[in-house]
Design a protein around this motif. Structure first.
Motif, PDB file in Angstrom:
ATOM      1  N   ALA A  40       0.715  -1.128  -0.195  1.00 40.51           N
ATOM      2  CA  ALA A  40       0.180  -0.181  -0.141  1.00 40.51           C
ATOM      3  C   ALA A  40       0.834   1.130  -0.178  1.00 40.51           C
ATOM      4  N   LEU A  41       0.587   1.444  -0.863  1.00 39.57           N
ATOM      5  CA  LEU A  41       1.481   3.027  -1.422  1.00 39.57           C
ATOM      6  C   LEU A  41       0.850   4.844  -1.347  1.00 39.57           C
ATOM      7  N   LEU A  42       1.577   5.569  -0.815  1.00 39.44           N
ATOM      8  CA  LEU A  42       0.807   6.623  -0.923  1.00 39.44           C
ATOM      9  C   LEU A  42       1.815   7.717  -1.504  1.00 39.44           C
ATOM     10  N   PHE A  43       1.345   8.599  -2.279  1.00 38.11           N
ATOM     11  CA  PHE A  43       2.202   9.384  -2.807  1.00 38.11           C
ATOM     12  C   PHE A  43       2.204  10.865  -3.025  1.00 38.11           C
ATOM     13  N   GLY A 221     -19.102   3.227  -7.869  1.00 32.71           N
ATOM     14  CA  GLY A 221     -18.555   2.038  -9.303  1.00 32.71           C
ATOM     15  C   GLY A 221     -18.195   0.853  -7.615  1.00 32.71           C
ATOM     16  N   THR A 222     -16.858   0.659  -7.996  1.00 27.78           N
ATOM     17  CA  THR A 222     -16.367  -0.282  -7.775  1.00 27.78           C
ATOM     18  C   THR A 222     -15.320   0.337  -6.372  1.00 27.78           C
ATOM     19  N   GLY A 223     -15.129   1.717  -6.696  1.00 29.05           N
ATOM     20  CA  GLY A 223     -13.904   1.968  -5.483  1.00 29.05           C
ATOM     21  C   GLY A 223     -14.602   2.631  -4.565  1.00 29.05           C
ATOM     22  N   ARG A 224     -16.093   2.240  -3.991  1.00 28.15           N
ATOM     23  CA  ARG A 224     -16.269   3.357  -3.538  1.00 28.15           C
ATOM     24  C   ARG A 224     -15.611   3.247  -1.297  1.00 28.15           C
ATOM     25  N   ALA A 225     -15.200   1.691  -1.466  1.00 25.64           N
ATOM     26  CA  ALA A 225     -14.585   1.590  -0.228  1.00 25.64           C
ATOM     27  C   ALA A 225     -13.303   2.475   0.070  1.00 25.64           C
ATOM     28  N   ALA A 226     -13.115   3.359  -0.694  1.00 25.62           N
ATOM     29  CA  ALA A 226     -12.277   4.460  -0.754  1.00 25.62           C
ATOM     30  C   ALA A 226     -11.851   5.865  -0.567  1.00 25.62           C
ATOM     31  N   GLN A 227     -13.712   6.181  -0.172  1.00 29.59           N
ATOM     32  CA  GLN A 227     -13.785   7.809  -0.022  1.00 29.59           C
ATOM     33  C   GLN A 227     -13.684   7.723   1.180  1.00 29.59           C
ATOM     34  N   HIS A 247      -5.140 -15.082  -6.687  1.00 28.88           N
ATOM     35  CA  HIS A 247      -5.857 -13.621  -7.259  1.00 28.88           C
ATOM     36  C   HIS A 247      -5.306 -12.136  -6.609  1.00 28.88           C
ATOM     37  N   ALA A 248      -4.891 -11.100  -7.538  1.00 27.59           N
ATOM     38  CA  ALA A 248      -4.523 -10.394  -7.352  1.00 27.59           C
ATOM     39  C   ALA A 248      -5.727  -8.544  -7.376  1.00 27.59           C
ATOM     40  N   ALA A 249      -5.557  -8.112  -6.003  1.00 22.45           N
ATOM     41  CA  ALA A 249      -6.606  -6.856  -5.919  1.00 22.45           C
ATOM     42  C   ALA A 249      -5.702  -5.810  -5.795  1.00 22.45           C
ATOM     43  N   TRP A 250      -6.207  -5.325  -6.581  1.00 20.60           N
ATOM     44  CA  TRP A 250      -5.508  -3.405  -6.971  1.00 20.60           C
ATOM     45  C   TRP A 250      -6.881  -2.157  -6.621  1.00 20.60           C
ATOM     46  N   PHE A 251      -6.482  -0.979  -6.294  1.00 20.99           N
ATOM     47  CA  PHE A 251      -6.389   0.075  -6.487  1.00 20.99           C
ATOM     48  C   PHE A 251      -5.659   1.253  -6.570  1.00 20.99           C
ATOM     49  N   ALA A 278      -9.841  -1.457  -2.334  1.00 17.70           N
ATOM     50  CA  ALA A 278     -10.336  -0.212  -2.140  1.00 17.70           C
ATOM     51  C   ALA A 278      -9.915   0.103  -0.768  1.00 17.70           C
ATOM     52  N   PRO A 279     -10.478  -0.511   0.430  1.00 17.14           N
ATOM     53  CA  PRO A 279     -10.430  -0.376   1.715  1.00 17.14           C
ATOM     54  C   PRO A 279      -9.595  -0.474   2.429  1.00 17.14           C
ATOM     55  N   ILE A 280      -8.024  -0.841   2.535  1.00 21.98           N
ATOM     56  CA  ILE A 280      -7.011  -0.213   2.328  1.00 21.98           C
ATOM     57  C   ILE A 280      -6.607   1.317   1.883  1.00 21.98           C
ATOM     58  N   ALA A 281      -6.984   1.773   0.579  1.00 22.72           N
ATOM     59  CA  ALA A 281      -6.644   3.067   0.029  1.00 22.72           C
ATOM     60  C   ALA A 281      -8.166   3.821   0.564  1.00 22.72           C
TER      61      ALA A 281
END
Ligand SMILES: [Zn+2]
Length: 293
Positions: A40-43, A221-227, A247-251, A278-281
């Motif tokens: 998990a990266l934050l730039f 959409g599918t990224g709602r958990a990143a709000q 299985h690899a999951a991306w956001f 998305a929840p981690i994002a």
């Protein structure tokens, strides 16, 4: 964690356990990120520094198909080349089979045709694949190369792998490459760098359908958990199965969408980007913007 602590933490050394050590107290979110096999990266776009790098080794060395995180990129390539018009739309037939792979859409049935922005918001495979038929020659591969998909990023001070983009493909294999499913393998750092590039385009009028699509992906959409409360996030999930069956999951995304400060990229094991990445994002965005621990 108070915001001040966050920034003092940010200046410390990078590493898999940087956040947990610096935070001083664990939260359920920490455990989730720490225990998940992935990164998990934050730039930070202003200081041009990686503020958070969980799983730096995985971020630098894991190669995976990027899945739908490349939809905004491949559709941007088509849009800027004039191969698709921003308001052009086609109905989604929902079922899709490409080179023997089932690529059926997972979004609900849509009572309207799908344009570029909706193709991103709803992660519509059918429309994206249909538009991707218009790529000429190696146009998509060259676009991916210009984004740095075969280059090291230097975003972390460590050795890193470079991705691979297949050239000279056409037909259904090219369509799969535009969906990020086959014919392109990248590190999380390379995806972060590509999204950093997109964050520089938010004021380009031509880019607006792509930006609106990524905002929609997080809003409904599918990224709602990143709000994150009070900020609009632009981003995209991806869900892929590696050739070895993992299985690899991306956001990947950035915020605020119209004046980006940070890019977040997550790659983890999990069946869907919506549920695993998305929840981690969202946790990283909330840490940055709200100072939540
Ligand atoms: Zn669709």
């Amino acid at each position: 964690m108070r915001r001040r602590d966050f920034f003092s933490l940010a200046s410390s050394a990078l590493g898999a356990s940087t956040m947990a050590r610096g935070a001083g107290r664990a939260s359920p979110g920490d455990a989730f990120v720490e225990n998940a096999p992935g990164c998990a990266l934050l730039f930070d776009l202003r200081s041009k520094r990686m503020l958070i790098a969980h799983g730096a080794v995985q971020a630098s060395e894991w190669l995976a198909s990027p899945g739908s995180t490349v939809k905004p990129l491949s559709l941007w390539a088509l849009l800027r080349a004039g191969r698709v018009k921003p308001d052009e739309s086609i109905p989604c037939p929902h079922q899709l089979r490409l080179a023997g792979l089932s690529m059926d859409c997972s979004h609900p049935r849509l009572p309207f045709p799908v344009n570029i922005a909706r193709a991103i918001s709803y992660s519509c495979n059918c429309t994206t694949a249909q538009f991707a038929k218009r790529f000429v020659g190696d146009e998509l591969a060259q676009f991916y190369l210009r984004l740095g998909f075969e280059s090291t990023t230097q975003l972390l001070q460590r050795n890193e792998a470079a991705g691979h983009v297949q050239k000279g493909i056409s037909g259904e294999r090219l369509q799969l490459q535009a969906l990020g499913e086959r014919g392109v393998r990248v590190t999380a750092l390379e995806v972060a760098k590509a999204y950093r590039h997109m964050a520089t385009l938010v004021h380009d009028p031509e880019f607006q359908p792509i930006l609106e699509g990524m905002e929609g992906a997080v809003q409904f959409g599918t990224g709602r958990a990143a709000q994150v409360a009070g900020k609009t996030v632009a981003g995209k999930t991806g869900s892929v199965q590696t050739e070895r069956g993992l299985h690899a999951a991306w956001f990947a995304g950035f915020a605020p969408s119209r004046d980006p400060e940070v890019v977040v990229t997550v790659l983890t094991q999990g069946r869907s980007g919506a549920e695993a990445a998305a929840p981690i994002a969202g946790e990283l965005f909330r840490r940055y913007f709200l100072g939540e621990s």
